[in-house]
Scaffold this active site. Sequence first.
Site, PDB file in Angstrom:
ATOM      1  N   CYS A  30      -4.143  31.738  13.502  1.00  0.00           N
ATOM      2  CA  CYS A  30      -3.388  31.294  12.315  1.00  0.00           C
ATOM      3  C   CYS A  30      -2.060  32.042  12.195  1.00  0.00           C
ATOM      4  O   CYS A  30      -2.036  33.229  11.885  1.00  0.00           O
ATOM      5  CB  CYS A  30      -4.269  31.524  11.085  1.00  0.00           C
ATOM      6  SG  CYS A  30      -3.428  31.380   9.505  1.00  0.00           S
ATOM      7  N   CYS A  33      -1.308  33.586   8.804  1.00  0.00           N
ATOM      8  CA  CYS A  33      -2.162  34.773   8.602  1.00  0.00           C
ATOM      9  C   CYS A  33      -1.501  36.003   9.217  1.00  0.00           C
ATOM     10  O   CYS A  33      -1.507  37.083   8.622  1.00  0.00           O
ATOM     11  CB  CYS A  33      -3.534  34.570   9.240  1.00  0.00           C
ATOM     12  SG  CYS A  33      -4.498  33.221   8.537  1.00  0.00           S
TER      13      CYS A  33
END
Length: 105
Positions: A30, A33
């Site tokens: 991600c 993230c």
Amino acid sequence: MSINVTDASFETDVLKSDKPVVVDFWASWCGPCRQVSPILDKIADEHSDKITLAKIDVDANPQIAQQYGITSIPAIFVFKDGELAKTTIGAKPKPVLERELAEFL
């Protein structure tokens, strides 16, 4: 400083903590993230006396992610006294995150 939390340690590390715990639900694939992680680290370092930062890899720990209905990451949940107190979804700049977390800092 942050702690890595697992399905097995979630109750002890998060729900039974004596101070608010900011939980970062993330995954290695991600991009957002990876953007928000150092920001959360910095906030946690600056406020280590008031909060604990816990990181949960949703791929390695699907039980807790499923239990809390995580469908989008990064998902940042704040737990206080064993209860979910706040949620925010998505990568945000440090000033925005600090505003959203202000009541716990």
